[in-house]
Design a protein around this motif. Sequence first.
Motif, PDB file in Angstrom:
ATOM      1  N   ALA A  33      28.184  35.105  48.125  1.00 15.81           N
ATOM      2  CA  ALA A  33      29.204  34.074  47.872  1.00 15.81           C
ATOM      3  C   ALA A  33      30.435  34.642  47.173  1.00 15.81           C
ATOM      4  O   ALA A  33      30.950  34.065  46.212  1.00 15.81           O
ATOM      5  CB  ALA A  33      28.605  32.940  47.051  1.00 15.81           C
ATOM      6  N   GLY A  34      30.900  35.809  47.631  1.00 18.40           N
ATOM      7  CA  GLY A  34      32.135  36.374  47.115  1.00 18.40           C
ATOM      8  C   GLY A  34      31.975  37.363  45.984  1.00 18.40           C
ATOM      9  O   GLY A  34      32.960  37.958  45.539  1.00 18.40           O
ATOM     10  N   GLU A  35      30.761  37.564  45.493  1.00 19.34           N
ATOM     11  CA  GLU A  35      30.546  38.489  44.377  1.00 19.34           C
ATOM     12  C   GLU A  35      30.190  39.855  44.920  1.00 19.34           C
ATOM     13  O   GLU A  35      29.134  40.047  45.526  1.00 19.34           O
ATOM     14  CB  GLU A  35      29.431  37.976  43.461  1.00 19.34           C
ATOM     15  CG  GLU A  35      29.216  38.882  42.257  1.00 19.34           C
ATOM     16  CD  GLU A  35      28.161  38.329  41.307  1.00 19.34           C
ATOM     17  OE1 GLU A  35      27.388  39.142  40.772  1.00 19.34           O
ATOM     18  OE2 GLU A  35      28.107  37.102  41.113  1.00 19.34           O
ATOM     19  N   GLY A  36      31.064  40.825  44.682  1.00 13.10           N
ATOM     20  CA  GLY A  36      30.818  42.180  45.152  1.00 13.10           C
ATOM     21  C   GLY A  36      29.894  42.948  44.220  1.00 13.10           C
ATOM     22  O   GLY A  36      29.267  42.383  43.314  1.00 13.10           O
ATOM     23  N   ALA A  37      29.820  44.254  44.440  1.00 19.92           N
ATOM     24  CA  ALA A  37      28.927  45.100  43.649  1.00 19.92           C
ATOM     25  C   ALA A  37      29.430  45.238  42.215  1.00 19.92           C
ATOM     26  O   ALA A  37      30.635  45.366  41.976  1.00 19.92           O
ATOM     27  CB  ALA A  37      28.818  46.477  44.299  1.00 19.92           C
ATOM     28  N   THR A  38      28.505  45.221  41.279  1.00 15.95           N
ATOM     29  CA  THR A  38      28.842  45.494  39.878  1.00 15.95           C
ATOM     30  C   THR A  38      29.052  46.987  39.690  1.00 15.95           C
ATOM     31  O   THR A  38      28.752  47.802  40.579  1.00 15.95           O
ATOM     32  CB  THR A  38      27.716  45.009  38.954  1.00 15.95           C
ATOM     33  OG1 THR A  38      26.538  45.785  39.220  1.00 15.95           O
ATOM     34  CG2 THR A  38      27.420  43.529  39.175  1.00 15.95           C
TER      35      THR A  38
END
Length: 382
Positions: A356-361
Amino acid sequence: MRILHTSDWHIGRSFHGHATLDALRVVLAALTEQVREREVDVVVVAGDVFDSATPSADCYTLLTEALAGLSDAGAQLVVTSGNHDSAARLGFQSALLRAGIHVVTKPEQVGTPITIHDDHGPVHFYGIPYLEPAIVRRLWPDVRSQQQALTQAMTLIRADLAQRGGRSVAVAHCFAAGVEPTPNLEREIRQGSLDVVPMTVLEGPDYVALGHIHGRQRLSDRVRYAGAPLHYSFGEGGKPRGSWLVELDASGYASAEWLDLPVPRALTTLRAPFDELLTHERFADVADAWVCAQYTDATPQLDTMRRLQARFPFCATVMHTPEGVPAADGRTYAGRVRDARSDVELFDAFLVHVRAGEGATDAELEVIRDLIGEHALAEATA
């Protein structure tokens, strides 16, 4: 005359996969004690005695115990079938019960009362089983809806009452105009506005005991829903459980008092980030409640039910309800892949798409780079 109005026992219903027979047994025992203490004359059960048309043997055992206990407490009973019941099976059970327990399941019985006397004379109880239009059409050819079926039933009742005179109680299982059904709970017995029964249809009797809606509701002094004796969904969590104690005097309806029933296990809905649900002290006092856990993390968590049940043994359902999720930018996954300039960006594009739009940390990017580097080294030395 003192009348206890209850309904929607739903014997055999589960709560998110958990059996409820033992909890219902406790609640019906408390109701029986109220009947004894309040010297109730008649107990009315307004439909949906069982939750299924094919109840198990344990369900029949609980029903027999409950009806016998109420009878032993000094009350006569008037029980009608609801849309969940098999009228034939519930009607068969009635032939095996003791005197003073009256079960109404056939449309042919509508308009013929069960008459019970007190010091002021007769009170006529008119049971109305759930009237499926397709089934009752053989009796009433013009009936095409619940509204029409209830209109026909009440017409018969008023005609009979006009000849008999005296006080009366009607018992029905339907949606009456003005009710507020619990979302996603009452399985539909209506089709648009045609199956909402207007209040004018219910005119005539001194009291109308309704079933089908699982929450307590007062539509007028003489028209009420008692609701279910147990909570059967988290949507009902804030609604009291109990029954109406109705008094009839010499002239008819006199009063109604709400009698609370015990709640064997409270229901609560918790909403917070997942780690907070697992650790925060403000949730300590609901450890023994049925829990609906809504975690608000942007991304789904792993093994949520097992981890939550370690803290909340009666966690019944887990929902992912993310907060602060970035608005969709309209890009497709194929578009993200085309724009990726390296393998690391390709991984990141995949995570953005599925989370949902959250890329890699930063930590995840480090792991990805390590994996890509090891893979490239392995290919170079192969």
